[in-house]
Design a protein around this motif. Structure first.
Motif, PDB file in Angstrom:
ATOM      1  N   GLN A   7       0.894  -1.233   0.065  1.00 16.90           N
ATOM      2  CA  GLN A   7      -0.014   0.207   0.102  1.00 16.90           C
ATOM      3  C   GLN A   7       0.978   1.130  -0.146  1.00 16.90           C
ATOM      4  N   GLU A   8       1.904   1.218   0.644  1.00 18.31           N
ATOM      5  CA  GLU A   8       2.844   2.439   0.570  1.00 18.31           C
ATOM      6  C   GLU A   8       4.306   1.768   0.908  1.00 18.31           C
ATOM      7  N   CYS A   9       5.410   2.223   0.024  1.00 19.24           N
ATOM      8  CA  CYS A   9       6.646   2.024   0.502  1.00 19.24           C
ATOM      9  C   CYS A   9       7.402   3.594   0.506  1.00 19.24           C
ATOM     10  N   ALA A  10       7.961   3.610   1.523  1.00 17.11           N
ATOM     11  CA  ALA A  10       8.611   4.880   2.014  1.00 17.11           C
ATOM     12  C   ALA A  10      10.190   4.929   1.702  1.00 17.11           C
ATOM     13  N   VAL A  11      10.656   4.027   1.167  1.00 22.23           N
ATOM     14  CA  VAL A  11      12.123   3.720   0.751  1.00 22.23           C
ATOM     15  C   VAL A  11      12.162   4.304  -0.797  1.00 22.23           C
ATOM     16  N   ASP A  12      12.391   5.557  -0.742  1.00 24.54           N
ATOM     17  CA  ASP A  12      12.693   6.138  -1.959  1.00 24.54           C
ATOM     18  C   ASP A  12      13.775   5.858  -2.892  1.00 24.54           C
ATOM     19  N   ASP A  13      14.875   5.314  -2.339  1.00 21.81           N
ATOM     20  CA  ASP A  13      15.863   4.773  -3.141  1.00 21.81           C
ATOM     21  C   ASP A  13      16.010   3.513  -3.586  1.00 21.81           C
ATOM     22  N   CYS A  14      14.775   2.781  -3.362  1.00 24.37           N
ATOM     23  CA  CYS A  14      14.593   1.386  -3.774  1.00 24.37           C
ATOM     24  C   CYS A  14      14.141   1.455  -5.569  1.00 24.37           C
ATOM     25  N   ALA A  15      14.882   0.743  -6.310  1.00 25.92           N
ATOM     26  CA  ALA A  15      14.823   0.668  -7.817  1.00 25.92           C
ATOM     27  C   ALA A  15      13.160   0.399  -8.276  1.00 25.92           C
ATOM     28  N   ASN A  17      10.735   1.840  -6.256  1.00 30.88           N
ATOM     29  CA  ASN A  17       9.689   2.913  -5.788  1.00 30.88           C
ATOM     30  C   ASN A  17       9.715   3.997  -6.543  1.00 30.88           C
ATOM     31  N   ARG A  18       8.253   4.551  -6.794  1.00 28.37           N
ATOM     32  CA  ARG A  18       8.121   5.784  -7.570  1.00 28.37           C
ATOM     33  C   ARG A  18       7.077   6.290  -6.805  1.00 28.37           C
ATOM     34  N   ASP A  19       7.264   7.521  -6.184  1.00 33.93           N
ATOM     35  CA  ASP A  19       6.261   8.320  -5.400  1.00 33.93           C
ATOM     36  C   ASP A  19       5.642   7.532  -4.400  1.00 33.93           C
ATOM     37  N   HIS A  20       6.533   6.689  -3.626  1.00 28.97           N
ATOM     38  CA  HIS A  20       6.247   6.134  -2.369  1.00 28.97           C
ATOM     39  C   HIS A  20       5.165   4.895  -2.732  1.00 28.97           C
ATOM     40  N   ALA A  21       5.223   4.462  -4.082  1.00 30.78           N
ATOM     41  CA  ALA A  21       4.534   3.384  -4.497  1.00 30.78           C
ATOM     42  C   ALA A  21       5.399   2.229  -5.168  1.00 30.78           C
ATOM     43  N   CYS A  22       5.417   1.110  -4.623  1.00 26.47           N
ATOM     44  CA  CYS A  22       6.054  -0.189  -5.239  1.00 26.47           C
ATOM     45  C   CYS A  22       5.651  -0.570  -6.614  1.00 26.47           C
ATOM     46  N   HIS A  23       6.439  -0.734  -7.507  1.00 22.36           N
ATOM     47  CA  HIS A  23       6.103  -1.106  -8.871  1.00 22.36           C
ATOM     48  C   HIS A  23       6.597  -2.591  -9.380  1.00 22.36           C
ATOM     49  N   ALA A  24       7.379  -3.353  -8.123  1.00 24.67           N
ATOM     50  CA  ALA A  24       7.739  -4.691  -8.402  1.00 24.67           C
ATOM     51  C   ALA A  24       6.279  -5.567  -8.701  1.00 24.67           C
ATOM     52  N   LEU A  25       6.372  -6.464  -9.450  1.00 24.52           N
ATOM     53  CA  LEU A  25       5.080  -7.202  -9.572  1.00 24.52           C
ATOM     54  C   LEU A  25       4.922  -8.008  -8.399  1.00 24.52           C
ATOM     55  N   ALA A  26       5.941  -8.476  -7.771  1.00 24.42           N
ATOM     56  CA  ALA A  26       5.850  -9.279  -6.350  1.00 24.42           C
ATOM     57  C   ALA A  26       7.038  -9.041  -5.636  1.00 24.42           C
TER      58      ALA A  26
END
Length: 94
Positions: A7-15, A17-26
């Motif tokens: 629902q939210e990812c606060a880890v901006d430096d993750c590959a 993460n875009r705008d506090h959202a996770c876009h990995a399929l899983a």
């Protein structure tokens, strides 16, 4: 079974993460003792599908109350920092 959404990812430096959202399929969470986001890594470019919301594909933290046979049964999760570690903030001891 539907995989829970990140629902939210606060880890901006993750590959993923875009705008506090996770876009990995899983993502995969944890090892036997710790609720780390095992999918976290940094890169010079962003990855994942920008049209997709990341989901929890597997959880290896058997001591979490949301874990059932290494599958996450939470409605959704949040990922963030605990000290210097990238963790599942939804973790609750069983």
């Amino acid at each position: 079974m539907e995989m829970p959404a990140v629902q939210e990812c606060a880890v901006d430096d993750c590959a993923y993460n875009r705008d506090h959202a996770c876009h990995a399929l899983a993502i995969t969470v944890g090892d036997v003792r710790h609720a780390r986001c095992d999918t976290f890594f940094t890169a010079s470019t962003k990855g994942g599908d920008p049209a997709t919301t990341g989901r929890v594909g597997a959880c290896k933290v058997s001591a979490c109350r949301h874990n059932d046979q290494f599958e996450c049964r939470a409605a959704g999760i949040t990922v963030g920092y605990v000290e210097n570690e990238v963790d599942c903030m939804t973790f609750e001891p069983a």
